[in-house]
Enzyme design. Structure first.
Site, PDB file in Angstrom:
ATOM      1  N   GLU A  81       0.805  -1.214   0.000  1.00 39.44           N
ATOM      2  CA  GLU A  81       0.000   0.000   0.000  1.00 39.44           C
ATOM      3  C   GLU A  81       0.839   1.265   0.000  1.00 39.44           C
ATOM      4  O   GLU A  81       2.011   1.264   0.385  1.00 39.44           O
ATOM      5  CB  GLU A  81      -0.946  -0.010   1.188  1.00 39.44           C
ATOM      6  CG  GLU A  81      -0.233  -0.199   2.499  1.00 39.44           C
ATOM      7  CD  GLU A  81      -1.192  -0.501   3.630  1.00 39.44           C
ATOM      8  OE1 GLU A  81      -1.992  -1.452   3.481  1.00 39.44           O
ATOM      9  OE2 GLU A  81      -1.125   0.183   4.642  1.00 39.44           O
ATOM     10  N   CYS A 112       3.552   8.453   0.436  1.00 34.94           N
ATOM     11  CA  CYS A 112       4.185   7.492   1.343  1.00 34.94           C
ATOM     12  C   CYS A 112       4.200   6.138   0.639  1.00 34.94           C
ATOM     13  O   CYS A 112       3.156   5.637   0.218  1.00 34.94           O
ATOM     14  CB  CYS A 112       3.347   7.436   2.619  1.00 34.94           C
ATOM     15  SG  CYS A 112       3.866   6.180   3.759  1.00 34.94           S
ATOM     16  N   CYS A 133       7.556  -7.470   6.464  1.00 38.93           N
ATOM     17  CA  CYS A 133       8.781  -6.921   7.061  1.00 38.93           C
ATOM     18  C   CYS A 133       9.273  -7.918   8.092  1.00 38.93           C
ATOM     19  O   CYS A 133       8.473  -8.535   8.786  1.00 38.93           O
ATOM     20  CB  CYS A 133       8.462  -5.590   7.741  1.00 38.93           C
ATOM     21  SG  CYS A 133       9.895  -4.841   8.564  1.00 38.93           S
ATOM     22  N   CYS A 182       8.232  -5.435  14.745  1.00 41.34           N
ATOM     23  CA  CYS A 182       7.934  -4.513  15.850  1.00 41.34           C
ATOM     24  C   CYS A 182       6.563  -4.869  16.433  1.00 41.34           C
ATOM     25  O   CYS A 182       5.628  -5.169  15.683  1.00 41.34           O
ATOM     26  CB  CYS A 182       7.940  -3.068  15.356  1.00 41.34           C
ATOM     27  SG  CYS A 182       9.517  -2.611  14.614  1.00 41.34           S
ATOM     28  N   CYS A 230       3.281  -3.018  15.228  1.00 45.27           N
ATOM     29  CA  CYS A 230       3.088  -2.788  13.790  1.00 45.27           C
ATOM     30  C   CYS A 230       2.432  -3.983  13.105  1.00 45.27           C
ATOM     31  O   CYS A 230       2.866  -5.121  13.259  1.00 45.27           O
ATOM     32  CB  CYS A 230       4.443  -2.494  13.141  1.00 45.27           C
ATOM     33  SG  CYS A 230       4.357  -2.388  11.345  1.00 45.27           S
ATOM     34  N   GLY A 242       7.266  -2.269   5.150  1.00 41.25           N
ATOM     35  CA  GLY A 242       8.616  -2.771   4.949  1.00 41.25           C
ATOM     36  C   GLY A 242       9.709  -1.902   5.530  1.00 41.25           C
ATOM     37  O   GLY A 242       9.474  -0.759   5.927  1.00 41.25           O
ATOM     38  N   SER A 300      12.843   6.114   6.025  1.00 46.51           N
ATOM     39  CA  SER A 300      12.590   5.858   7.443  1.00 46.51           C
ATOM     40  C   SER A 300      13.057   4.445   7.788  1.00 46.51           C
ATOM     41  O   SER A 300      12.730   3.486   7.095  1.00 46.51           O
ATOM     42  CB  SER A 300      11.085   5.986   7.717  1.00 46.51           C
ATOM     43  OG  SER A 300      10.789   5.610   9.037  1.00 46.51           O
ATOM     44  N   LEU A 305      12.594   5.765  16.533  1.00 48.29           N
ATOM     45  CA  LEU A 305      13.288   5.522  17.805  1.00 48.29           C
ATOM     46  C   LEU A 305      12.341   4.865  18.824  1.00 48.29           C
ATOM     47  O   LEU A 305      12.612   3.777  19.322  1.00 48.29           O
ATOM     48  CB  LEU A 305      13.854   6.848  18.342  1.00 48.29           C
ATOM     49  CG  LEU A 305      14.784   6.735  19.535  1.00 48.29           C
ATOM     50  CD1 LEU A 305      16.050   5.961  19.194  1.00 48.29           C
ATOM     51  CD2 LEU A 305      15.140   8.114  20.087  1.00 48.29           C
ATOM     52  N   HIS A 306      11.271   5.549  19.144  1.00 50.20           N
ATOM     53  CA  HIS A 306      10.149   5.028  19.934  1.00 50.20           C
ATOM     54  C   HIS A 306      10.455   4.685  21.402  1.00 50.20           C
ATOM     55  O   HIS A 306       9.527   4.419  22.170  1.00 50.20           O
ATOM     56  CB  HIS A 306       9.501   3.797  19.277  1.00 50.20           C
ATOM     57  CG  HIS A 306       9.108   3.969  17.839  1.00 50.20           C
ATOM     58  ND1 HIS A 306       8.946   5.194  17.229  1.00 50.20           N
ATOM     59  CD2 HIS A 306       8.843   3.055  16.867  1.00 50.20           C
ATOM     60  CE1 HIS A 306       8.606   5.026  15.960  1.00 50.20           C
ATOM     61  NE2 HIS A 306       8.540   3.747  15.711  1.00 50.20           N
ATOM     62  N   CYS A 324       0.655   1.811   8.834  1.00 52.33           N
ATOM     63  CA  CYS A 324       1.212   0.764   8.004  1.00 52.33           C
ATOM     64  C   CYS A 324       0.526  -0.595   8.087  1.00 52.33           C
ATOM     65  O   CYS A 324       0.258  -1.112   9.128  1.00 52.33           O
ATOM     66  CB  CYS A 324       2.603   0.775   8.410  1.00 52.33           C
ATOM     67  SG  CYS A 324       3.926  -0.003   8.857  1.00 52.33           S
TER      68      CYS A 324
HETATM   69  N1  SAH Z   1      10.226   0.154   8.574  1.00 53.00           N
HETATM   70  C1  SAH Z   1      10.431   1.544   8.592  1.00 53.00           C
HETATM   71  C2  SAH Z   1       9.472   2.337   7.716  1.00 53.00           C
HETATM   72  C3  SAH Z   1       8.058   1.904   7.669  1.00 53.00           C
HETATM   73  S1  SAH Z   1       7.131   2.080   9.146  1.00 53.00           S
HETATM   74  C4  SAH Z   1      10.388   2.063  10.010  1.00 53.00           C
HETATM   75  O1  SAH Z   1      10.005   1.329  10.911  1.00 53.00           O
HETATM   76  O2  SAH Z   1      10.786   3.210  10.205  1.00 53.00           O
HETATM   77  C5  SAH Z   1       6.808   3.823   9.171  1.00 53.00           C
HETATM   78  C6  SAH Z   1       6.426   4.360  10.550  1.00 53.00           C
HETATM   79  O3  SAH Z   1       5.120   3.899  10.935  1.00 53.00           O
HETATM   80  C7  SAH Z   1       7.397   3.912  11.638  1.00 53.00           C
HETATM   81  O4  SAH Z   1       7.847   5.013  12.393  1.00 53.00           O
HETATM   82  C8  SAH Z   1       6.530   2.985  12.439  1.00 53.00           C
HETATM   83  O5  SAH Z   1       6.983   2.879  13.751  1.00 53.00           O
HETATM   84  C9  SAH Z   1       5.160   3.595  12.315  1.00 53.00           C
HETATM   85  N2  SAH Z   1       4.056   2.716  12.725  1.00 53.00           N
HETATM   86  C10 SAH Z   1       3.984   1.374  12.634  1.00 53.00           C
HETATM   87  N3  SAH Z   1       2.817   0.922  13.162  1.00 53.00           N
HETATM   88  C11 SAH Z   1       2.138   2.008  13.588  1.00 53.00           C
HETATM   89  C12 SAH Z   1       0.867   2.214  14.223  1.00 53.00           C
HETATM   90  N4  SAH Z   1       0.050   1.202  14.508  1.00 53.00           N
HETATM   91  N5  SAH Z   1       0.507   3.490  14.530  1.00 53.00           N
HETATM   92  C13 SAH Z   1       1.311   4.535  14.205  1.00 53.00           C
HETATM   93  N6  SAH Z   1       2.506   4.405  13.609  1.00 53.00           N
HETATM   94  C14 SAH Z   1       2.919   3.158  13.304  1.00 53.00           C
HETATM   95 FE1  SF4 Z   2       8.905  -3.238   9.919  1.00 49.15          FE
HETATM   96 FE2  SF4 Z   2       8.810  -0.577  10.295  1.00 49.15          FE
HETATM   97 FE3  SF4 Z   2       6.691  -2.167  10.899  1.00 49.15          FE
HETATM   98 FE4  SF4 Z   2       8.888  -2.278  12.404  1.00 49.15          FE
HETATM   99  S1  SF4 Z   2       7.537  -0.481  12.135  1.00 49.15           S
HETATM  100  S2  SF4 Z   2       7.724  -4.047  11.652  1.00 49.15           S
HETATM  101  S3  SF4 Z   2      10.476  -1.974  10.883  1.00 49.15           S
HETATM  102  S4  SF4 Z   2       7.536  -1.792   8.878  1.00 49.15           S
END
Ligand code: SAH
Ligand code: SF4
Length: 353
Positions: free
Chosen positions: A84, A108, A115, A119, A122, A165, A197, A221-222, A339
């Site tokens: 997407e 985006c 991936c 995380c 995610c 990804g 990112s 970073l988170h 995502c």
């Molecule tokens: N893999 C890369 C880029 C894709 S994710 C990365 O992790 O940076 C892009 C952003 O979406 C990241 O900062 C990720 O932490 C955030 N993200 C993932 N799941 C999310 C959610 N449920 N709510 C808000 N942001 C989210």
């Molecule tokens: Fe992958 Fe980014 Fe999602 Fe983490 S936040 S699982 S690195 S897409």
């Protein structure tokens, strides 16, 4: 069959070489649907192109329009996997000396199907890595959307690799896509308008830096300590916070630009003022821009969206301590634009059908 979007214009190898630029302009600036529409090329050449190359490696499967006008696209690839992308209209244009500076749109895009980083917050991470996208499949998301939304080619757009990804886990295809998108005869999107990112693959951050593409870097970073980050982002066990920050210090950044730090606020987990305090300490000496993101809840997620007061207090603390900090407007929340979520909805739809 080769995908034409996989190549830089000079790699098309057309003779005379002038045809390379002509063809690129037809594809990326006139948005042709078929090589036959490239009317200034000879009939023979068009026939040869049709035999050798495919023009578009993906098709639209579904889309959702949000009340704030962002549009989320679900694309189907040749092997039926889906990814997407989101088109986000920008609220404001910056005008300097009567010249419009910022792009009207941000697109985006995704870099992988699934991936492997896993995380815990995610949705994309839940499926594991299915496969890397090719440069053509990455470039195609931008081209398709510009064409679909009828954005004239000369209207600049910003690109963020923040879809599905981990871009640095597919570094070569991503770097090639950046170059193709930036080429003057294609979409001419300056690398300074392209942000990659990453969840913090320190080794690849250094590698990307050495490529000197001129792209901007965003780090997810988170968390401010390894104990919590290990839990949220398993990749932290391979590359801890210190190793990520060390890699960033080596990354070439335009003197006027900053590294973006994305900080996903999870209610009651990492949104306390003590975390803001530790964040200020951690980023000492780095030219950073901190982007606070509200967690976007999805079905089955164990985390909560934090309260607005807490996120505002967090931002205010950062700003009061000299940090450049903003709260990301949750564009497209009504279409669950975080995502992986459109793809998930499509799967559920197919399950009930
Ligand atoms: N893999 C890369 C880029 C894709 S994710 C990365 O992790 O940076 C892009 C952003 O979406 C990241 O900062 C990720 O932490 C955030 N993200 C993932 N799941 C999310 C959610 N449920 N709510 C808000 N942001 C989210
Ligand atoms: Fe992958 Fe980014 Fe999602 Fe983490 S936040 S699982 S690195 S897409």
């Amino acid at each position: 069959m080769k995908e034409i979007l996989d190549y830089l214009p000079e790699e098309y190898g057309l003779n005379p070489s002038f045809n390379n630029n002509q063809l690129a302009k037809f594809i990326y600036q006139k948005y042709i649907n078929d090589f036959d529409e490239a009317t200034s090329l000879s009939k023979d050449l068009r026939a040869k192109l049709k035999k050798e190359f495919n023009l578009m490696p993906l098709k639209l499967k579904n889309k959702q329009i949000s009340i704030d006008k962002s549009i989320k696209f679900l694309f189907e690839l040749k092997d039926k996997h889906t990814v997407e992308s989101v088109l986000l209209p920008m609220k404001q244009e910056r005008v300097e000396n009567g010249i419009k500076k910022s792009a009207k749109y941000t697109i985006c895009i995704s870099s992988q199907v699934g991936c492997k980083s896993g995380c815990s917050f995610c949705l994309t991470g839940k499926s594991g890595l299915i496969r890397n996208l090719s440069s053509a499949e990455i470039v195609a998301q931008v081209l398709f959307i510009k064409k679909y939304a009828q954005i004239p080619y000369e209207h600049g757009v910003n690109i963020v690799f923040m879809g599905m990804g981990e871009p640095l886990d597919n570094l070569n295809a991503v770097a090639k896509a950046v170059k193709i998108l930036a080429h003057n005869d294609t979409l001419a999107i300056s690398p300074r308008r392209q942000t990659i990112s990453t969840s913090g693959l320190a080794k690849q951050i250094i590698e990307l830096g050495k490529m000197n593409l001129g792209v901007l870097l965003a780090i997810s970073l988170h968390a401010v300590n390894d104990e919590l980050r290990d839990k949220l982002m398993p990749i932290n066990k391979a590359y801890n916070i210190k190793s990520v920050l060390d890699a960033i210090r080596q990354f070439p950044i335009d003197a006027r630009k900053r590294v973006m730090f994305e900080y996903l606020c999870l209610g009651g987990i990492n949104d306390d003022i003590s975390h803001a305090k530790a964040l200020v300490k951690l980023l000492h000496g780095i030219k950073a821009k901190i982007n606070l993101i509200y967690f976007n809840p999805h079905k089955g997620s164990e985390y909560k969206r934090p309260s607005e007061e807490r996120v505002i207090a967090f931002r205010d603390y950062l700003q009061a301590h000299g940090q450049n900090a903003t709260i990301r407007q949750s564009k497209g929340l009504d279409i669950s634009a975080a995502c992986g979520q459109l793809q998930d909805e499509q799967k559920r739809l197919e399950e009930v059908q």
